[in-house]
Design a protein around this motif. Structure first.
Motif, PDB file in Angstrom:
ATOM      1  N   GLY A  36     -41.294  12.001 -13.969  1.00 39.58           N
ATOM      2  CA  GLY A  36     -40.469  10.768 -14.415  1.00 39.58           C
ATOM      3  C   GLY A  36     -39.518  11.218 -14.592  1.00 39.58           C
ATOM      4  N   GLY A  37     -38.610  12.417 -14.270  1.00 44.44           N
ATOM      5  CA  GLY A  37     -37.728  12.790 -14.199  1.00 44.44           C
ATOM      6  C   GLY A  37     -37.332  13.967 -15.621  1.00 44.44           C
ATOM      7  N   VAL A  38     -39.020  14.235 -16.347  1.00 40.43           N
ATOM      8  CA  VAL A  38     -38.780  14.877 -17.097  1.00 40.43           C
ATOM      9  C   VAL A  38     -39.490  16.267 -16.874  1.00 40.43           C
ATOM     10  N   LEU A  39     -39.023  17.228 -17.049  1.00 40.98           N
ATOM     11  CA  LEU A  39     -39.612  19.036 -17.072  1.00 40.98           C
ATOM     12  C   LEU A  39     -40.844  18.610 -17.082  1.00 40.98           C
ATOM     13  N   LYS A  40     -42.067  19.257 -16.857  1.00 40.99           N
ATOM     14  CA  LYS A  40     -43.010  19.708 -16.951  1.00 40.99           C
ATOM     15  C   LYS A  40     -43.861  20.844 -17.843  1.00 40.99           C
ATOM     16  N   ASP A  41     -44.099  21.227 -19.165  1.00 37.70           N
ATOM     17  CA  ASP A  41     -44.685  22.283 -20.171  1.00 37.70           C
ATOM     18  C   ASP A  41     -44.597  23.017 -19.034  1.00 37.70           C
ATOM     19  N   ALA A  42     -43.899  24.557 -18.960  1.00 41.91           N
ATOM     20  CA  ALA A  42     -43.947  25.127 -17.588  1.00 41.91           C
ATOM     21  C   ALA A  42     -44.929  25.990 -17.515  1.00 41.91           C
ATOM     22  N   HIS A  43     -45.953  26.031 -19.143  1.00 39.23           N
ATOM     23  CA  HIS A  43     -47.104  27.005 -19.328  1.00 39.23           C
ATOM     24  C   HIS A  43     -48.509  26.192 -18.426  1.00 39.23           C
ATOM     25  N   ALA A  44     -48.256  24.849 -18.789  1.00 42.06           N
ATOM     26  CA  ALA A  44     -49.259  23.601 -18.309  1.00 42.06           C
ATOM     27  C   ALA A  44     -49.407  23.406 -17.018  1.00 42.06           C
ATOM     28  N   HIS A  45     -47.964  23.780 -16.238  1.00 44.67           N
ATOM     29  CA  HIS A  45     -47.980  23.641 -14.975  1.00 44.67           C
ATOM     30  C   HIS A  45     -48.803  24.694 -14.046  1.00 44.67           C
ATOM     31  N   ALA A  46     -47.723  26.170 -14.412  1.00 44.99           N
ATOM     32  CA  ALA A  46     -48.339  27.137 -14.153  1.00 44.99           C
ATOM     33  C   ALA A  46     -49.735  27.489 -13.982  1.00 44.99           C
ATOM     34  N   GLU A  47     -50.805  26.764 -15.341  1.00 43.27           N
ATOM     35  CA  GLU A  47     -51.764  26.315 -14.774  1.00 43.27           C
ATOM     36  C   GLU A  47     -52.348  25.192 -13.870  1.00 43.27           C
ATOM     37  N   PHE A  48     -51.940  24.800 -13.679  1.00 45.76           N
ATOM     38  CA  PHE A  48     -52.217  23.596 -12.790  1.00 45.76           C
ATOM     39  C   PHE A  48     -51.681  24.735 -11.614  1.00 45.76           C
ATOM     40  N   LEU A  49     -50.605  25.077 -11.356  1.00 50.35           N
ATOM     41  CA  LEU A  49     -51.015  25.949  -9.677  1.00 50.35           C
ATOM     42  C   LEU A  49     -51.800  26.696  -9.525  1.00 50.35           C
ATOM     43  N   ALA A  50     -52.235  27.560 -10.744  1.00 45.76           N
ATOM     44  CA  ALA A  50     -53.316  28.419 -10.797  1.00 45.76           C
ATOM     45  C   ALA A  50     -54.681  27.528 -10.444  1.00 45.76           C
ATOM     46  N   GLU A  51     -54.748  26.772 -10.380  1.00 42.07           N
ATOM     47  CA  GLU A  51     -55.779  26.334  -9.653  1.00 42.07           C
ATOM     48  C   GLU A  51     -55.633  25.429  -8.460  1.00 42.07           C
ATOM     49  N   VAL A  52     -54.748  25.269  -8.446  1.00 38.98           N
ATOM     50  CA  VAL A  52     -54.461  25.091  -6.862  1.00 38.98           C
ATOM     51  C   VAL A  52     -54.321  25.968  -5.611  1.00 38.98           C
ATOM     52  N   ARG A  53     -54.013  26.898  -6.555  1.00 39.15           N
ATOM     53  CA  ARG A  53     -54.372  28.643  -5.132  1.00 39.15           C
ATOM     54  C   ARG A  53     -55.587  28.725  -5.589  1.00 39.15           C
ATOM     55  N   SER A  54     -56.325  28.380  -6.929  1.00 40.59           N
ATOM     56  CA  SER A  54     -57.488  29.271  -6.492  1.00 40.59           C
ATOM     57  C   SER A  54     -58.861  28.236  -5.777  1.00 40.59           C
ATOM     58  N   ARG A 109     -33.374  29.728 -17.618  1.00 42.62           N
ATOM     59  CA  ARG A 109     -34.722  29.336 -17.742  1.00 42.62           C
ATOM     60  C   ARG A 109     -35.135  29.038 -16.309  1.00 42.62           C
ATOM     61  N   ALA A 110     -35.087  28.757 -15.499  1.00 42.75           N
ATOM     62  CA  ALA A 110     -35.101  28.653 -13.661  1.00 42.75           C
ATOM     63  C   ALA A 110     -36.064  30.094 -13.262  1.00 42.75           C
ATOM     64  N   ILE A 111     -35.132  30.513 -13.871  1.00 42.11           N
ATOM     65  CA  ILE A 111     -35.588  32.166 -13.475  1.00 42.11           C
ATOM     66  C   ILE A 111     -37.253  32.339 -14.457  1.00 42.11           C
ATOM     67  N   GLU A 112     -37.167  31.805 -15.526  1.00 38.74           N
ATOM     68  CA  GLU A 112     -38.002  31.762 -16.325  1.00 38.74           C
ATOM     69  C   GLU A 112     -39.354  30.833 -15.796  1.00 38.74           C
ATOM     70  N   ARG A 113     -39.426  29.804 -15.530  1.00 35.93           N
ATOM     71  CA  ARG A 113     -40.314  28.712 -14.832  1.00 35.93           C
ATOM     72  C   ARG A 113     -40.863  29.619 -13.653  1.00 35.93           C
ATOM     73  N   ALA A 114     -40.129  30.124 -13.248  1.00 35.51           N
ATOM     74  CA  ALA A 114     -40.364  30.989 -11.837  1.00 35.51           C
ATOM     75  C   ALA A 114     -41.545  32.206 -12.356  1.00 35.51           C
ATOM     76  N   ALA A 115     -40.920  33.099 -12.867  1.00 34.55           N
ATOM     77  CA  ALA A 115     -41.716  34.376 -12.971  1.00 34.55           C
ATOM     78  C   ALA A 115     -43.040  33.340 -13.402  1.00 34.55           C
ATOM     79  N   LEU A 116     -43.087  32.100 -13.896  1.00 32.93           N
ATOM     80  CA  LEU A 116     -44.640  32.026 -14.762  1.00 32.93           C
ATOM     81  C   LEU A 116     -45.957  30.567 -13.224  1.00 32.93           C
ATOM     82  N   TYR A 117     -44.551  31.057 -12.409  1.00 30.44           N
ATOM     83  CA  TYR A 117     -45.209  29.789 -11.525  1.00 30.44           C
ATOM     84  C   TYR A 117     -45.529  31.097  -9.887  1.00 30.44           C
ATOM     85  N   ARG A 118     -44.579  31.952  -9.991  1.00 37.13           N
ATOM     86  CA  ARG A 118     -45.339  33.193  -9.373  1.00 37.13           C
ATOM     87  C   ARG A 118     -46.301  34.007  -9.654  1.00 37.13           C
TER      88      ARG A 118
END
Length: 239
Positions: A114-132, A156-165
């Protein structure tokens, strides 16, 4: 070699200035055009598919989006990655199953709602579950929305990217990042980096984005919008 293995290999050891260029088909006919032109893989744009189906960007029902992706994937022999926005609220396992059933080899998943950034740590957890859930069956492209819904700070983009990687994303996509900050992003982000190319004269070419550090280049809904503009001109001429 499976299609997902082919798709993953296309991202590896790219020469500088030679990024993987992925056109964005919005239906089966456009997919065939791009495949026949010789592109080794395709990446659907959610906004382009939405326009084709008669919806505003972000308003396509999940069932219709997956059906559209399936039609595109069936129409061509090359690998197809699908933009599935934020995942439509599906649990990771179901999301992966729906993508595989549609014939996709990869997906885009955005980190805003909805035009608002998600919490990066929570999104990283979601991505980890997708990857699993996906294991090696899907190539996950994690969209970083800092430049479209955040403050545009490259760090900030680099920080978020590092969490997702770290969570297992295969590639990161700082959408709408200015070309001027691409070298900084490249120096701070490990692994494949997706950049958006504009089709107007003002935007750098895919090759230029590759020189600046892009591993792959996509166009969002740009190709669909260009095709619509051309059709509008043809229609006006018919009158």
């Amino acid at each position: 070699m499976s299609k997902v293995d082919v798709f993953r290999a296309l991202h590896l050891k790219r020469a500088q200035g030679d990024p993987l260029v992925l056109p964005g088909p919005w239906d089966a006919a456009s997919a065939r055009v791009f495949a026949e032109a010789g592109f080794p893989a395709l990446a659907t744009p959610s906004a382009g598919v939405a326009a084709c189906l008669g919806y505003e960007d972000g308003a396509t029902p999940a069932d219709e989006m997956f059906a559209a992706v399936a039609r595109i994937a069936r129409a061509v022999d090359v690998p197809v990655s699908a933009d599935v926005e934020g995942g439509y609220g599906l649990a990771p396992k179901e999301l992966v199953e729906r993508l595989l059933e549609a014939g996709a080899v990869g997906c885009n998943l955005e980190d805003s709602d909805g035009g608002v950034l998600k919490d990066a740590h929570a999104h990283a957890e979601f991505l980890a579950e997708v990857r699993s859930a996906a294991a090696d069956r899907l190539f996950v492209n994690a969209r970083v929305d800092t430049f479209v819904h955040g403050d545009g700070d490259p760090e900030r983009a680099i920080e978020r990217a590092a969490l997702y990687r770290a969570a297992g994303a295969d590639c990161v996509y700082p959408i709408l990042a200015p070309a001027a900050v691409l070298p900084l992003l490249r120096s701070g982000i490990q692994g494949p980096l997706n950049m958006l190319a504009r089709l107007d004269a003002e935007g750098p070419s895919p090759a230029a984005l590759g020189e600046l550090g892009a591993t792959r280049v996509t166009f969002g809904p740009g190709l669909q919008r260009r095709a619509t503009a051309t059709l509008r001109e043809i229609a006006a001429g018919l009158r």
